[in-house]
Structure formats: C-alpha cells, structure tokens
Design a protein around this motif. Structure first.
Motif, PDB file in Angstrom:
ATOM      1  N   LEU A 195       0.761  -1.286   0.046  1.00 25.60           N
ATOM      2  CA  LEU A 195       0.040  -0.145  -0.163  1.00 25.60           C
ATOM      3  C   LEU A 195       0.839   1.316   0.002  1.00 25.60           C
ATOM      4  N   LEU A 196       0.887   2.184  -0.949  1.00 25.37           N
ATOM      5  CA  LEU A 196       1.435   3.331  -1.126  1.00 25.37           C
ATOM      6  C   LEU A 196       0.601   4.507  -1.294  1.00 25.37           C
ATOM      7  N   TYR A 197       1.184   5.595  -0.646  1.00 24.43           N
ATOM      8  CA  TYR A 197       0.535   7.022  -0.790  1.00 24.43           C
ATOM      9  C   TYR A 197       1.092   7.874  -1.706  1.00 24.43           C
ATOM     10  N   ARG A 198       0.302   8.385  -2.586  1.00 24.01           N
ATOM     11  CA  ARG A 198       0.872   9.077  -3.585  1.00 24.01           C
ATOM     12  C   ARG A 198       0.338  10.493  -3.628  1.00 24.01           C
ATOM     13  N   GLU A 199       1.086  11.462  -3.753  1.00 33.31           N
ATOM     14  CA  GLU A 199       0.873  12.634  -3.765  1.00 33.31           C
ATOM     15  C   GLU A 199       1.212  13.818  -4.920  1.00 33.31           C
ATOM     16  N   ASP A 200       0.183  14.444  -5.486  1.00 32.06           N
ATOM     17  CA  ASP A 200       0.454  15.187  -6.521  1.00 32.06           C
ATOM     18  C   ASP A 200       0.062  16.523  -6.254  1.00 32.06           C
ATOM     19  N   LEU A 201       1.100  17.321  -5.889  1.00 30.54           N
ATOM     20  CA  LEU A 201       0.849  18.629  -5.449  1.00 30.54           C
ATOM     21  C   LEU A 201       0.304  19.518  -6.785  1.00 30.54           C
ATOM     22  N   SER A 202       0.840  19.236  -8.031  1.00 28.66           N
ATOM     23  CA  SER A 202       0.352  20.189  -9.096  1.00 28.66           C
ATOM     24  C   SER A 202      -1.071  19.907  -9.134  1.00 28.66           C
ATOM     25  N   TYR A 203      -1.735  18.817  -9.073  1.00 29.82           N
ATOM     26  CA  TYR A 203      -3.353  18.881  -9.391  1.00 29.82           C
ATOM     27  C   TYR A 203      -3.940  18.636  -7.979  1.00 29.82           C
ATOM     28  N   ASP A 213      -3.468  10.160  -3.583  1.00 27.79           N
ATOM     29  CA  ASP A 213      -3.894   8.609  -3.974  1.00 27.79           C
ATOM     30  C   ASP A 213      -3.523   7.785  -2.914  1.00 27.79           C
ATOM     31  N   LEU A 214      -4.298   6.516  -2.732  1.00 24.38           N
ATOM     32  CA  LEU A 214      -3.661   5.351  -2.303  1.00 24.38           C
ATOM     33  C   LEU A 214      -3.808   4.232  -3.354  1.00 24.38           C
ATOM     34  N   VAL A 215      -2.623   3.456  -3.401  1.00 20.02           N
ATOM     35  CA  VAL A 215      -2.365   2.644  -4.392  1.00 20.02           C
ATOM     36  C   VAL A 215      -1.493   1.517  -3.911  1.00 20.02           C
ATOM     37  N   VAL A 265      -3.409  -0.872  -8.377  1.00 11.30           N
ATOM     38  CA  VAL A 265      -4.903  -0.623  -8.528  1.00 11.30           C
ATOM     39  C   VAL A 265      -4.943   0.954  -7.671  1.00 11.30           C
ATOM     40  N   VAL A 266      -5.429   1.839  -8.336  1.00 17.02           N
ATOM     41  CA  VAL A 266      -5.573   3.163  -7.492  1.00 17.02           C
ATOM     42  C   VAL A 266      -6.824   3.228  -6.958  1.00 17.02           C
ATOM     43  N   ILE A 267      -6.690   3.521  -5.474  1.00 18.01           N
ATOM     44  CA  ILE A 267      -7.867   3.387  -4.638  1.00 18.01           C
ATOM     45  C   ILE A 267      -8.691   4.769  -5.032  1.00 18.01           C
ATOM     46  N   PRO A 268      -9.972   4.742  -5.201  1.00 13.24           N
ATOM     47  CA  PRO A 268     -10.750   6.071  -5.152  1.00 13.24           C
ATOM     48  C   PRO A 268     -10.412   6.843  -3.966  1.00 13.24           C
ATOM     49  N   PRO A 269     -10.502   8.156  -3.927  1.00 14.76           N
ATOM     50  CA  PRO A 269     -10.318   8.793  -2.542  1.00 14.76           C
ATOM     51  C   PRO A 269     -11.513   8.918  -1.769  1.00 14.76           C
ATOM     52  N   LEU A 270     -11.281   9.034  -0.511  1.00 16.60           N
ATOM     53  CA  LEU A 270     -12.297   9.083   0.569  1.00 16.60           C
ATOM     54  C   LEU A 270     -13.095  10.571   0.410  1.00 16.60           C
ATOM     55  N   ALA A 271     -14.462  10.685   0.572  1.00 17.14           N
ATOM     56  CA  ALA A 271     -14.550  12.216   0.672  1.00 17.14           C
ATOM     57  C   ALA A 271     -14.175  13.082   1.600  1.00 17.14           C
ATOM     58  N   PRO A 272     -13.705  14.247   1.325  1.00 19.61           N
ATOM     59  CA  PRO A 272     -12.865  15.140   2.407  1.00 19.61           C
ATOM     60  C   PRO A 272     -13.861  15.324   3.829  1.00 19.61           C
ATOM     61  N   SER A 273     -13.139  15.131   4.721  1.00 24.25           N
ATOM     62  CA  SER A 273     -13.640  15.399   6.113  1.00 24.25           C
ATOM     63  C   SER A 273     -13.723  17.052   6.372  1.00 24.25           C
ATOM     64  N   SER A 274     -14.880  17.474   6.976  1.00 27.29           N
ATOM     65  CA  SER A 274     -14.935  18.777   7.468  1.00 27.29           C
ATOM     66  C   SER A 274     -14.186  19.032   8.961  1.00 27.29           C
ATOM     67  N   ALA A 275     -14.296  17.676   9.527  1.00 33.29           N
ATOM     68  CA  ALA A 275     -13.587  17.596  10.864  1.00 33.29           C
ATOM     69  C   ALA A 275     -12.040  17.808  11.081  1.00 33.29           C
ATOM     70  N   GLU A 276     -11.954  18.126  12.079  1.00 30.56           N
ATOM     71  CA  GLU A 276     -10.504  18.534  12.445  1.00 30.56           C
ATOM     72  C   GLU A 276      -9.820  17.050  12.855  1.00 30.56           C
ATOM     73  N   SER A 277      -8.774  16.456  12.084  1.00 28.52           N
ATOM     74  CA  SER A 277      -8.185  15.159  12.378  1.00 28.52           C
ATOM     75  C   SER A 277      -6.976  15.226  13.024  1.00 28.52           C
ATOM     76  N   SER A 295     -15.817  -5.064  -4.043  1.00 24.26           N
ATOM     77  CA  SER A 295     -16.839  -3.940  -4.277  1.00 24.26           C
ATOM     78  C   SER A 295     -16.223  -2.788  -4.967  1.00 24.26           C
ATOM     79  N   SER A 296     -15.106  -2.648  -4.841  1.00 25.08           N
ATOM     80  CA  SER A 296     -14.255  -1.344  -5.347  1.00 25.08           C
ATOM     81  C   SER A 296     -15.101  -0.207  -4.789  1.00 25.08           C
ATOM     82  N   SER A 297     -15.303  -0.101  -3.434  1.00 22.48           N
ATOM     83  CA  SER A 297     -16.007   1.167  -2.918  1.00 22.48           C
ATOM     84  C   SER A 297     -15.582   1.063  -1.445  1.00 22.48           C
ATOM     85  N   TRP A 298     -15.652   2.179  -0.878  1.00 25.72           N
ATOM     86  CA  TRP A 298     -15.577   2.539   0.933  1.00 25.72           C
ATOM     87  C   TRP A 298     -16.936   2.399   1.422  1.00 25.72           C
ATOM     88  N   ARG A 299     -16.820   1.542   2.563  1.00 26.90           N
ATOM     89  CA  ARG A 299     -17.961   1.932   3.294  1.00 26.90           C
ATOM     90  C   ARG A 299     -17.471   2.202   4.689  1.00 26.90           C
TER      91      ARG A 299
END
Length: 100
Positions: free
Chosen positions: A1-9, A13-15, A25-37, A85-89
């Motif tokens: 499992l790798l974390y990929r960050e593209d600052l220009s865009y 991504d998680l790969v 396989v590029v994992i679809p991103p989670l919806a952004p959280s409005s909470a402070e993490s 399922s190719s999706s997040w729950r």
C-alpha cells in the motif's frame, strides 16, 4: 500500500501494488472530512473472510484497505475498501474516556 501525492493537481491517492507482476490499483479517494483530524492510519489487509485455515493471501483481486481517522472531539471514523466491491464503506465510533 503506497500513498501518492501530486501537488500540481492537488491529488492524494492510495495505490495497492503487486511488485512481482507490476500491476497496481488506484483506490478512489475518500470524501473530504470537514472535521479536524488528529491522526489518520491506513493499512492493507488480506481479503479473506477469516474462514480459511491457511491464513489470508493478498492479491490484486483479494484485498481490503482499512482507514481510521481520529478526530479531536473523541470520535473515530472508520472506512473499509474492498477489492470485491471497489468502494468504501464507513462508520463512526464514539471513543470513551480511558479507552484510547
């Protein structure tokens, strides 16, 4: 499992990679959280359901990704991505004092 960050865009991504076959396989991103993490942890798990006697084997068609995000207001958000399922729950867990 790798974390990929593209600052220009502005992409993050998680790969999941299989080095021997050079597949990924590029994992679809989670919806952004409005909470402070406060903390986020992401781990790769096998895709077995726990019934096999020989233990799980991770492959491109058989994996799970678990993501845990701890908020400062004592709530843990959890998400599970499965290759089947190719999706997040997701769900949230109240963190009681003393259980951290």
């Amino acid at each position: 499992l790798l974390y990929r960050e593209d600052l220009s865009y502005g992409r993050h991504d998680l790969v999941v990679c299989e080095p021997l076959t050079r597949r990924h396989v590029v994992i679809p991103p989670l919806a952004p959280s409005s909470a402070e993490s406060w903390s986020t942890k992401t781990v790769l798990l096998d895709g077995e359901d726990g019934d096999s006697n020989g233990g799980g084997v991770i492959g491109m068609s058989n994996f799970r990704v678990l993501c845990l995000q701890v908020e400062t207001v004592s709530i843990i958000h959890t998400w599970m991505f499965t290759s089947a399922s190719s999706s997040w729950r997701g769900t949230s867990i109240d963190m009681r004092p003393g259980l951290y």
